[in-house]
Design a protein around this motif. Structure first.
Motif, mmCIF file in Angstrom:
data_model
loop_
_atom_site.group_PDB
_atom_site.id
_atom_site.type_symbol
_atom_site.label_atom_id
_atom_site.label_comp_id
_atom_site.label_asym_id
_atom_site.label_seq_id
_atom_site.Cartn_x
_atom_site.Cartn_y
_atom_site.Cartn_z
ATOM 1 N N ILE A 1 33.544 50.553 36.582
ATOM 2 C CA ILE A 1 34.561 49.599 36.118
ATOM 3 C C ILE A 1 35.952 50.248 36.145
ATOM 4 O O ILE A 1 36.915 49.663 36.631
ATOM 5 C CB ILE A 1 34.230 49.096 34.693
ATOM 6 N N GLN B 1 30.544 42.069 33.787
ATOM 7 C CA GLN B 1 31.670 42.871 33.302
ATOM 8 C C GLN B 1 32.406 43.568 34.448
ATOM 9 O O GLN B 1 33.624 43.670 34.451
ATOM 10 C CB GLN B 1 31.181 43.900 32.271
ATOM 11 N N ILE B 2 31.645 44.028 35.434
ATOM 12 C CA ILE B 2 32.306 44.669 36.583
ATOM 13 C C ILE B 2 33.061 43.614 37.396
ATOM 14 O O ILE B 2 34.194 43.828 37.816
ATOM 15 C CB ILE B 2 31.283 45.392 37.482
ATOM 16 N N LEU C 1 32.328 48.547 26.875
ATOM 17 C CA LEU C 1 31.438 47.494 27.367
ATOM 18 C C LEU C 1 31.189 46.446 26.289
ATOM 19 O O LEU C 1 31.259 46.728 25.102
ATOM 20 C CB LEU C 1 30.089 48.103 27.793
ATOM 21 N N SER D 1 36.268 42.715 35.889
ATOM 22 C CA SER D 1 37.275 43.742 36.114
ATOM 23 C C SER D 1 37.802 43.716 37.550
ATOM 24 O O SER D 1 39.000 43.847 37.783
ATOM 25 C CB SER D 1 36.670 45.105 35.769
ATOM 26 N N SER E 1 37.328 50.291 39.554
ATOM 27 C CA SER E 1 37.310 49.056 40.336
ATOM 28 C C SER E 1 38.715 48.597 40.726
ATOM 29 O O SER E 1 38.887 47.905 41.717
ATOM 30 C CB SER E 1 36.573 47.945 39.573
ATOM 31 N N ALA F 1 30.878 44.564 43.502
ATOM 32 C CA ALA F 1 30.333 45.185 42.290
ATOM 33 C C ALA F 1 29.053 45.945 42.621
ATOM 34 O O ALA F 1 28.835 47.061 42.124
ATOM 35 C CB ALA F 1 30.067 44.121 41.231
ATOM 36 N N HIS G 1 30.011 49.085 44.224
ATOM 37 C CA HIS G 1 30.507 50.041 43.229
ATOM 38 C C HIS G 1 29.352 50.694 42.481
ATOM 39 O O HIS G 1 29.347 51.901 42.260
ATOM 40 C CB HIS G 1 31.425 49.339 42.216
#
Ligand code: ADP
Ligand code: ADP
Ligand code: MG
Ligand code: MG
Lengths: 329, 322
Positions: free
Chosen positions: A167, A112-113, A103, A116, A170, A132, A135
């Protein structure tokens, strides 16, 4: 059954005062689609380097000396790095002991997710953000629509590991490698995170390589077990075979030396004498022979191959014999 | 008439509050325990529950905000500097990290003889003899004298740390996660060693660990800590086979056993990630399937229930067995 991953004769080496020394030694295994394989061994046995090879993360001074790795149909070690980058995340993902290694500390977790997700799809920002949030919900983060705007430092270790799992999954990979991913967590949190990985693996038909030094974690969360010692796979079989009737003397000694709350407290623990070999001082013959209570002269001369013994694989000249001795007892 | 000494150390109603950026942390909240001669008390609990703070307070390395600590009949806060120094001889510590607790520039001989030097004990020759003796008792050899920490394995470093802790022949040894960084096979060797030494020297251990299996093997008595409080305390059998606090039960059922046939006992039941529940009377309430629905767990202050001579807990509605 189809294999999600096949590893053939993988060997790795590192430099030492005595020249290059082998640290992963002719390792072969496969992971059938949808199976969870536990890889256990003490520190330095070569578990992480094996995992890094699968992700093509081996860097100087570590070197891959030989071997093939098939991810689905494709051999990845011979592939250009450019081609392999498309497979990382899409076909195979890895999570580590320290979630922060995956991270960015100063970036909101949502960003960040989303990054990705967009790397692995052609969704626009709004769609990716909605995905996201889904998720995050699927990895058990409460109030995901609010939490998505948190920074890593605002979350606990268990939460962060969930974010990293979100992540890693994903790109909908087929293989997930977890390298000591719950080792730093408290036992109740570890239980929740492993249960989550279990559930996600079942839902998505994921193949999992669960790397751990904790025999209990491996026993409770894997279908099959591989035992590694000093760079060698010494035994490989179903959870039941390995934990109920181990045949390799190392596997047996390792199980005997555990200290959980079911062992007899009135006796000393059956510890293994000595310690694993230094990497620049690997013994000839069987790598476990210097510490093995069943050692014979032939064990110091030849390297025992990993062969079929009692419905599992074991690398010990005396495995068959010891199995029967054990059964008689 | 003086009563017979039944404890070598007593911690009474100790609280320690830290003021951080994010507010006040009750690292220890009215904590009491005692160490009985030649026996082992384990402090278990998740990270941040206050175990190390308890050790530091007992070692005189940290001063509590309230409460009192008595070691070998002497009250810590009341001692003059020299008295405290002498008392320190009697209580030694071994920490988690095998490497960082040893000075990397010093040889094994220098490390182990450090405490002897500090108290001006013996001359160079007699100190060397003593160090060799100590090395032997922890399973190392004379050849290790000249080595430095980085030339040793983790298990060997931990043996050196143990030898150093024994150098002054203390009554009490505090072991703070002392085997947590070791691999299974090496950990077993060190645990066996610690039990043997305890027997030979009549040592008293305060054994701090997050690992319930290790606590079970090492301890006569176990105190379970949760967010600064001891929530359950009892003999090994009380805590492992007759757990009354819901947190203890949650902990035990979360430990994965290396026996695939072991059907998992019911886990900590609240599966969603709970909020900390700062204002609740019981700090475990937000993680407790029972407490979540109970008003008293939220608002009625807890009192210690002494269930038997050895077994006590801090819970309005303890787990029933039978
Ligand atoms: N970058 C490196 N340079 C030199 N040696 C290394 C490097 N990475 C790993 N090794 C050595 O390779 C061996 C296997 O390491 P690793 O795969 O990390 O073991 P494990 O994950 O089982 O603890 C160890 O002896 C380790 O010291
Ligand atoms: N010097 C300190 N300053 C501020 N907070 C501290 C300090 N030492 C400990 N704490 C806090 O006190 C609590 C208990 O910590 P600790 O005793 O180290 O727990 P454990 O050893 O059980 O992991 C934690 O919340 C920790 O962050
Ligand atoms: Mg590793
Ligand atoms: Mg601590």
């Amino acid at each position: 059954m189809k294999n999600a991953l096949v590893v053939n004769n993988l060997s790795l080496s590192v430099p030492s005062a005595k020249g290059r020394v082998t640290v992963v030694d002719d390792v072969s295994f496969d992971i059938p689609a949808g199976k969870k394989i536990g890889l256990v061994g003490e520190s330095g046995s070569g578990k992480s380097l094996t995992a890094y090879s699968l992700m093509r993360l081996i860097k100087d001074p570590v070197q891959i000396d030989k071997g093939e790795i098939f991810l689905g149909e494709k051999e990845i070690l011979g592939m250009s790095m450019k081609d392999f980058r498309h497979m990382r995340g899409n076909d195979i993902s890895m999570i580590y002991q320290d979630p922060m290694s995956a991270l960015n500390p100063i970036m909101r977790i949502g960003a960040q997710i989303i990054e990705s997700i967009r790397l692995h799809s052609d969704l626009d920002h709004g769609q990716a953000r909605r995905l996201a949030i889904e998720h995050l919900a699927s990895v058990g983060i409460p109030e995901p629509d609010r939490r998505i705007d948190s920074y890593p430092f605002e979350m606990s270790g268990g939460m962060l590991q969930r974010v990293v799992i979100a992540i890693a999954l994903s790109g909908e990979p087929k293989v997930l490698i977890a390298d000591e991913a719950t080792t730093a967590l408290d036992v109740t949190t570890q239980d929740r995170v492993l249960t989550l990985i279990d559930k996600l693996a079942a839902e998505r038909g994921l193949s999992v390589l669960l790397i751990t030094h904790d025999l209990g974690v491996a026993a409770q969360f894997s279908d099959d077990i591989m035992v590694m010692y000093a760079g060698k796979l010494v035994e490989k079989g179903s959870v039941n075979q390995i934990f109920s009737h181990p045949v390799h003397p190392y596997t047996k000694a390792l199980l005997d030396s555990r200290c959980d709350y079911t062992i007899d407290v009135t006796k000393p623990i059956n510890s293994i004498a000595g310690q694993p070999p230094r990497l620049d001082n690997r013994p000839d013959g069987c790598v476990f022979s210097p510490r093995c209570e069943h050692v014979q002269p032939r064990c110091r001369e030849g390297v025992p191959p990993l062969i079929s013994v009692q419905d599992r694989l074991a690398a010990c000249f005396r495995a068959e014999e010891l199995f029967h001795v054990e059964m008689v007892k | 008439m003086r009563t017979q000494v039944t404890s070598v150390a007593t911690v009474m109603g100790v609280s320690r509050i830290f003021k951080g950026k994010t507010g006040v942390v009750h690292a220890l909240d009215n904590v009491s325990f005692d160490l009985k001669p030649g026996r082992t008390l384990a402090l278990v609990g998740e990270s941040g529950s206050g175990k190390t703070t308890a050790a530091r307070v007992l070692l005189g390395l940290d001063t509590p905000n309230s409460g009192s600590i008595e070691i070998l009949g002497r009250t810590l806060g009341l001692l003059k500097h020299e008295e405290l120094r002498l008392l320190r001889r009697e209580i030694q510590v071994v920490q988690q990290d095998p490497f960082s607790q040893l000075n990397r520039r010093h040889s094994v001989e220098r490390i182990i003889s450090g405490p002897l030097l500090a108290f001006n004990i013996g001359d160079k020759e007699s100190r060397r003899d003593q160090v060799v003796e100590l090395l032997k008792s922890v399973g190392l050899e004379k050849e290790h004298l000249r080595r430095r920490p980085h030339e040793l394995s983790g298990g060997q470093c931990q043996r050196v740390a143990i030898a150093r802790a024994l150098a002054l022949d203390p009554k009490i040894v505090v072991l703070d996660e002392a085997v947590s960084a070791l691999d299974v096979s090496v950990r077993a060797q060190v645990l066996n060693l610690l039990r043997r030494i305890q027997e030979e020297r009549g040592l008293t251990y305060l054994f701090i660990t997050h690992d319930l299996g290790v606590a079970h093997y090492m301890a006569d008595e176990i105190a379970v800590m949760f967010r600064g409080r001891i929530v359950e305390r009892g003999n090994r059998d009380d805590v492992f086979n007759n757990s009354r606090h819901h947190y203890t039960v949650g902990l035990l059922s979360s430990v994965p056993l290396a026996t695939p046939s072991a059907t998992k006992r019911s886990r900590e039941q609240v599966q969603a990630l709970p909020s900390p529940g700062v204002d609740d009377a019981c700090l475990y309430r937000s993680r407790c399937a029972l407490g979540l629905g109970r008003e008293d767990c939220k608002s009625t202050p807890l009192k210690i229930t002494q269930g038997s001579e050895t077994h006590s807990w801090l819970c309005h509605s303890p787990v029933e067995h039978g």
